[in-house]
Each structure stands twice: as C-alpha cells, then as structure tokens.
Design a protein around this motif. Sequence first.
Motif, short mmCIF file in Angstrom:
data_model
loop_
_atom_site.label_atom_id
_atom_site.label_comp_id
_atom_site.label_asym_id
_atom_site.label_seq_id
_atom_site.Cartn_x
_atom_site.Cartn_y
_atom_site.Cartn_z
N LYS A 34 101.50 71.79 -23.86
CA LYS A 34 102.56 71.21 -24.69
C LYS A 34 101.99 70.21 -25.69
O LYS A 34 102.58 69.95 -26.72
N LEU A 35 100.81 69.66 -25.36
CA LEU A 35 100.15 68.66 -26.20
C LEU A 35 98.65 68.77 -25.98
O LEU A 35 98.20 69.01 -24.86
N VAL A 36 97.89 68.56 -27.05
CA VAL A 36 96.43 68.52 -26.95
C VAL A 36 95.98 67.13 -27.40
O VAL A 36 96.40 66.64 -28.44
N ILE A 37 95.13 66.53 -26.59
CA ILE A 37 94.49 65.26 -26.92
C ILE A 37 93.02 65.60 -27.12
O ILE A 37 92.38 66.14 -26.22
N SER A 38 92.48 65.28 -28.32
CA SER A 38 91.15 65.79 -28.63
C SER A 38 90.29 64.80 -29.40
O SER A 38 90.74 64.20 -30.38
N ILE B 174 96.84 64.98 -30.70
CA ILE B 174 96.57 63.57 -30.96
C ILE B 174 95.06 63.38 -30.95
O ILE B 174 94.37 63.83 -30.04
N MET B 175 94.58 62.69 -31.98
CA MET B 175 93.16 62.42 -32.08
C MET B 175 92.77 61.32 -31.11
O MET B 175 93.45 60.31 -31.00
N LEU B 176 91.67 61.54 -30.41
CA LEU B 176 91.13 60.59 -29.45
C LEU B 176 89.81 60.07 -29.98
O LEU B 176 88.90 60.84 -30.27
#
Length: 182
Positions: free
Chosen positions: A96-100, A117-119
């Motif tokens: 549902k969401l990617v944190i990358s 979301i950028m990590l």
Amino acid sequence: MYPPEHISRAKKFHLDIRAVRGPETRKILLREGFVCPEVYGDPAILMPLIYTPAHQEKEYEYSIILHKSDNKEVSNQIPIMCRDYREVIDKIVKSKLVISSSLHGIIVAEAYGIPAIMLSDKRSDFNLLKYHDYYYSTKRENYPIATSIEEALSIEPVQLPDNLDKLREGLINAFPVDLWRT
C-alpha cells in the motif's frame, strides 16, 4: 561561473542527448554548453509497459526498499539485489506504501501507482540532486523526506504524479530509432 575549459567540454564531446531524468540535469548540461531538449523521464517509468504483475491485491501495509549502499536489514524489506526484477515489482505492487532510500524504489513504486516516501538518514554524502530532478520532472516541488521508518509511517505521501503517461510518451518518442535505420 564556469572556467572556459568546462564550457569547451561541449565542443570536445559530441553528445546526442534526446532525454534526461529532469530539469536539474538539463540545467547542468545547458550550462556546460550542450544542446538538451526538454524531454524528461527516468527510464524506470516505462516498466509498466514491459511487465504487469499477475496478482495485484495488497498484502503489505508498507514495504521498505533500501539503497544498495545501506548495509542493514529491516522488517518488510524488499531486497533489490535479486536475479529476477519481477520479484521486486510483484512485492512493490502488493504494497500500500513504499518507503525507499533508493530513487528507483520510489520511481518504480510510483510508476505502478503505489505511493512512496523518500527515506534519508541525512548523511552528508546523500545527494538529493537526483531526487529533486525526478520529482521536479513530475511537477512536484514539495515532497516529504523521512529520516526514519517510524517518521515515514507518520507522513502523508506526496500525491502520485499525474504526468507519467506524458513523460512515457516523451521518452518513447525520443528513443533514437534513427541510429538503427539503414
């Protein structure tokens, strides 16, 4: 400004530039004296034209994609070093969401319609230029940058780009087919 030896680089090297990732790259090339069209897009946005996962139902609330230089393992991680790119894309699409912390993790997720979301752990060597370049090419100048997974989970992701079809079309039209015609 730039010393003359930098400006003359364009005269020394003939580059047939057809497209670049975004406007920041274009500005740099223009400053160096190269001819560079306003055709933007990272080739990873073309992946949905190449591969469509068979199963797209959501299985994961979120997934994490770490840049190859991040030497750590976290839960919900999608390993990007694999033998088959389809495995990575299948897992992205089921999220549902990617944190990358990997730019291509963000780009591929968004290309398949998955918010990302950028990590960034704010390392001094973390180069934001390529991220700005991608986001600016998608007409988004403000986007969140999380410094931890916990923070990323509390942030509202930036709206998915609405111009990917136009960027894809531009990349396809910019492809140098003329180099293969006899």
